[in-house]
Design an enzyme around this catalytic site. Structure first.
Site, PDB file in Angstrom:
ATOM      1  N   ARG A 157      10.573   6.133   4.189  1.00  0.00           N
ATOM      2  CA  ARG A 157      10.713   7.595   4.190  1.00  0.00           C
ATOM      3  C   ARG A 157      11.388   8.098   5.467  1.00  0.00           C
ATOM      4  O   ARG A 157      12.143   9.076   5.434  1.00  0.00           O
ATOM      5  CB  ARG A 157       9.344   8.233   4.004  1.00  0.00           C
ATOM      6  CG  ARG A 157       8.760   8.000   2.604  1.00  0.00           C
ATOM      7  CD  ARG A 157       7.295   8.369   2.521  1.00  0.00           C
ATOM      8  NE  ARG A 157       7.083   9.768   2.884  1.00  0.00           N
ATOM      9  CZ  ARG A 157       5.885  10.303   3.107  1.00  0.00           C
ATOM     10  NH1 ARG A 157       4.790   9.540   3.033  1.00  0.00           N
ATOM     11  NH2 ARG A 157       5.760  11.569   3.412  1.00  0.00           N
ATOM     12  N   ASP A 160       2.094   5.027  -0.161  1.00  0.00           N
ATOM     13  CA  ASP A 160       1.492   6.243   0.386  1.00  0.00           C
ATOM     14  C   ASP A 160       1.077   7.207  -0.727  1.00  0.00           C
ATOM     15  O   ASP A 160       1.509   7.084  -1.873  1.00  0.00           O
ATOM     16  CB  ASP A 160       2.494   6.984   1.289  1.00  0.00           C
ATOM     17  CG  ASP A 160       2.938   6.162   2.471  1.00  0.00           C
ATOM     18  OD1 ASP A 160       2.174   5.277   2.904  1.00  0.00           O
ATOM     19  OD2 ASP A 160       4.060   6.404   2.963  1.00  0.00           O
ATOM     20  N   TYR A 176      12.794  -0.617  -2.740  1.00  0.00           N
ATOM     21  CA  TYR A 176      12.412   0.788  -2.898  1.00  0.00           C
ATOM     22  C   TYR A 176      13.652   1.626  -3.211  1.00  0.00           C
ATOM     23  O   TYR A 176      14.771   1.280  -2.817  1.00  0.00           O
ATOM     24  CB  TYR A 176      11.806   1.336  -1.603  1.00  0.00           C
ATOM     25  CG  TYR A 176      10.395   0.908  -1.311  1.00  0.00           C
ATOM     26  CD1 TYR A 176       9.306   1.652  -1.773  1.00  0.00           C
ATOM     27  CD2 TYR A 176      10.137  -0.228  -0.554  1.00  0.00           C
ATOM     28  CE1 TYR A 176       8.002   1.269  -1.486  1.00  0.00           C
ATOM     29  CE2 TYR A 176       8.838  -0.624  -0.265  1.00  0.00           C
ATOM     30  CZ  TYR A 176       7.779   0.132  -0.729  1.00  0.00           C
ATOM     31  OH  TYR A 176       6.500  -0.257  -0.445  1.00  0.00           O
ATOM     32  N   ARG A 198       0.845  -1.189   0.000  1.00  0.00           N
ATOM     33  CA  ARG A 198       0.000   0.000   0.000  1.00  0.00           C
ATOM     34  C   ARG A 198       0.885   1.246   0.000  1.00  0.00           C
ATOM     35  O   ARG A 198       1.205   1.795   1.053  1.00  0.00           O
ATOM     36  CB  ARG A 198      -0.910  -0.009   1.235  1.00  0.00           C
ATOM     37  CG  ARG A 198      -1.864  -1.187   1.260  1.00  0.00           C
ATOM     38  CD  ARG A 198      -2.585  -1.260   2.591  1.00  0.00           C
ATOM     39  NE  ARG A 198      -3.549  -2.360   2.628  1.00  0.00           N
ATOM     40  CZ  ARG A 198      -4.268  -2.697   3.689  1.00  0.00           C
ATOM     41  NH1 ARG A 198      -4.110  -2.021   4.824  1.00  0.00           N
ATOM     42  NH2 ARG A 198      -5.104  -3.705   3.648  1.00  0.00           N
TER      43      ARG A 198
END
Length: 246
Positions: A198, A53, A111, A51
């Site tokens: 993040r 952001d 990522y 999921r």
């Protein structure tokens, strides 16, 4: 009923993230389900591997959907791309086993976070990177990054840790490379918590500016306090590169 596995690419700039939300279709899942339901003739639900952001991008997200109608995979891909907005593309569709689940069967994700160096403003990268206002010491960042590799409790690097679910994850690789104008941070692991990548990126940036010591990573891991970690880096710099399966 057939189960179809899809590889999806999207620019998350104008969306509220992957997950469907009440009161609108401005999510990736919402857009996909609307088109798939139209093609299927009745409402369907699509499952994504992760999921992402609001504002986060994906070079290769994976999802699966069960459809009553039997489709040729290439025809389904082309039909989806015909009706989807241009910032969401289906790269590939394939038939999958009935028990395949894009999230439950995933064994890892990769990522990438992009920074643009101080003095190297790039108008064409503004939606996909974090512009730095200070110079960064890459070697300090790499020293700090080494502390993250392995299996740890990453509660301190999570915005919304659950008391019921484990916050233990394994990071297999953190690589930091630079080009003339940018710095790329790659994170590969078996799973990531809410805002985890993040927060890791924001903490490593603070290490690079000298605002914190590389050794502070160890303290955050040991104490599990979100307040000890760095700021949450802007969503626009983050891209899901790939999802791993055995």
């Amino acid at each position: 009923m057939k189960n179809y596995r899809m590889k999806i690419q999207y620019d998350g700039t104008r969306y509220r993230g992957w997950q469907r939300q009440t009161g609108g279709e401005d999510t990736i899942q919402g857009k996909l389900e609307k088109v798939l339901s139209r093609l299927n003739g009745e409402s369907v639900t699509i499952d994504g591997a992760g999921r992402t952001d609001a504002g986060v991008h994906a070079r290769c997200q994976v999802a699966n959907v069960h459809l009553d109608r039997l489709w040729d995979p290439e025809e389904l891909r082309d039909k989806l791309n015909e009706y989807l907005p241009e910032d969401i593309r289906i790269l590939e569709v394939a038939e999958a086993g009935a028990r395949f689940h894009s999230r439950l069967n995933a064994t890892g994700k990769v990522y990438e976070y992009r920074l643009v160096k101080k003095g190297c403003s790039n108008v064409f990268a503004r939606k996909y990177s974090w512009q730095m206002a200070e110079d960064l010491d890459i070697e300090r960042m790499r020293t700090a990054a080494r502390e993250l590799v392995g299996q740890h409790d990453f509660r301190g690097f999570c915005s919304r840790a659950s008391k019921k679910k484990s916050t233990v994850r394994r990071i297999d690789r953190v690589e930091i490379r630079e080009t003339e104008d940018s710095i790329y941070m790659l994170f590969e692991g078996n799973g990531f918590l809410y805002h985890m990548v993040r927060i890791l990126a924001g903490t490593l940036v603070e290490t690079g500016t000298g605002a914190r010591e590389p050794e502070s990573i160890r303290e955050i891991l040991e104490k599990g306090s979100r307040g000890l970690a760095g700021e949450t880096a802007p969503a626009r710099g983050l891209t899901l590169l790939s999802v791993r399966y055995d």
